[in-house]
Design a protein around this motif. Structure first.
Motif, PDB file in Angstrom:
ATOM      1  N   VAL A  72      60.919 -22.245  48.856  1.00  0.00           N
ATOM      2  CA  VAL A  72      61.069 -21.319  48.470  1.00  0.00           C
ATOM      3  C   VAL A  72      60.949 -21.098  46.772  1.00  0.00           C
ATOM      4  O   VAL A  72      61.092 -21.990  46.019  1.00  0.00           O
ATOM      5  CB  VAL A  72      62.662 -20.439  48.311  1.00  0.00           C
ATOM      6  N   THR A  96      65.771 -26.627  47.425  1.00  0.00           N
ATOM      7  CA  THR A  96      65.321 -24.850  47.937  1.00  0.00           C
ATOM      8  C   THR A  96      64.220 -24.969  47.499  1.00  0.00           C
ATOM      9  O   THR A  96      63.738 -23.824  48.267  1.00  0.00           O
ATOM     10  CB  THR A  96      66.792 -24.662  49.170  1.00  0.00           C
ATOM     11  N   ASN A 150      58.747 -17.409  50.667  1.00  0.00           N
ATOM     12  CA  ASN A 150      58.660 -18.436  51.473  1.00  0.00           C
ATOM     13  C   ASN A 150      57.353 -18.872  51.796  1.00  0.00           C
ATOM     14  O   ASN A 150      56.975 -18.014  52.157  1.00  0.00           O
ATOM     15  CB  ASN A 150      59.457 -17.769  52.640  1.00  0.00           C
ATOM     16  N   LEU A 152      64.161 -17.298  54.265  1.00  0.00           N
ATOM     17  CA  LEU A 152      63.762 -18.996  54.932  1.00  0.00           C
ATOM     18  C   LEU A 152      64.273 -18.557  55.604  1.00  0.00           C
ATOM     19  O   LEU A 152      63.836 -19.479  56.705  1.00  0.00           O
ATOM     20  CB  LEU A 152      65.458 -19.582  54.085  1.00  0.00           C
TER      21      LEU A 152
END
Length: 241
Positions: free
Chosen positions: A68, A101, A213, A239
């Motif tokens: 991300v 992440t 994303n 996500l």
């Protein structure tokens, strides 16, 4: 073409990017600060992302492999940005950026006062000096600059930003000053490109965010000093796209 593709596959129906919580959301954040965020990892890139954002010369926190992207438009004179920096970014940085992440891309959107543009140039020149050797030094400088913010805009001037630069470990003031003297016009063009990218995404103020994303080519926007749970929810939604 990349921007058209991302819009066709964005989370909202009808081809527009989803605005989490509305297009303008200057909301109150929780009281108290957890301290300025300095990422555990930072990196540089010359790429342009699938969303159409140039990373060249822009500070990036987090892993280059993070799924991300958080495109973060800010102005060092913006009080809502200061709230986000103090009250939300430390949590999002710790829970999403430092864990691999998300990566956070710092983009400029000078819109508050007369020194907004020069402050953005200071930022770009600091990054240019440390990106290859000590990129986390930029984020120490970034936090220290926000620490200087006070009411109004009169606090922001050459002396203040020079002092912040001089006392930030790992940031060479003389080299930054040389950059400001020799590269301001080119850097201003890249700052203008950041503003154009924000406006094309429906962002008209700061702080503004596109959360993207990269694998799913899906994106959503946030505007304002949202609490950490709102930003976390937006990240989780892209996500899951």
């Amino acid at each position: 073409m990349a921007r058209e593709l991302s819009r066709r596959r964005a989370l909202a129906a009808g081809g527009s990017i989803l605005a989490f919580g509305g297009t303008v959301a200057y909301v109150a954040t929780r009281s108290g600060s957890t301290g300025r965020y300095v990422p555990s990892e930072a990196h540089t890139s010359e790429a342009t992302t699938g969303f159409g954002v140039s990373l060249d010369g822009r500070p990036i926190a987090g892993s280059s492999d993070a799924p991300v992207d958080i495109y973060y438009w800010t102005d060092f004179l913006c009080p809502f940005c200061a709230k986000f920096e103090a009250e939300t970014l430390p949590t999002i940085g710790t829970e999403y950026v430092d864990t691999g992440t998300a990566r956070l891309v710092g983009l400029s959107y000078p819109n508050i006062g007369a020194y907004s543009d020069p402050a953005a140039v200071w930022s770009r020149c600091v990054w240019a000096q440390v990106a290859a050797s000590e990129p986390t030094a930029y984020w120490r400088w970034h936090g220290a600059a926000f620490d200087e913010q006070s009411s109004g805009t009169e606090w922001a001037d050459e002396e203040t930003f020079a002092d912040v630069t001089a006392r930030t470990e790992g940031v060479p003031l003389a080299a930054v000053e040389d950059c400001r003297q020799s590269r301001t016009d080119a850097l201003q063009a890249s700052i203008d490109a950041d503003v154009a990218a924000a406006q094309q995404s429906g962002i008209q103020g700061t702080p503004g965010f596109v959360i993207y994303n990269r694998e799913a080519d899906a994106a959503g926007t946030l505007v304002g000093a949202h609490p950490a749970e709102n930003v976390a929810d937006a990240i989780e939604r892209v996500l899951a796209a």
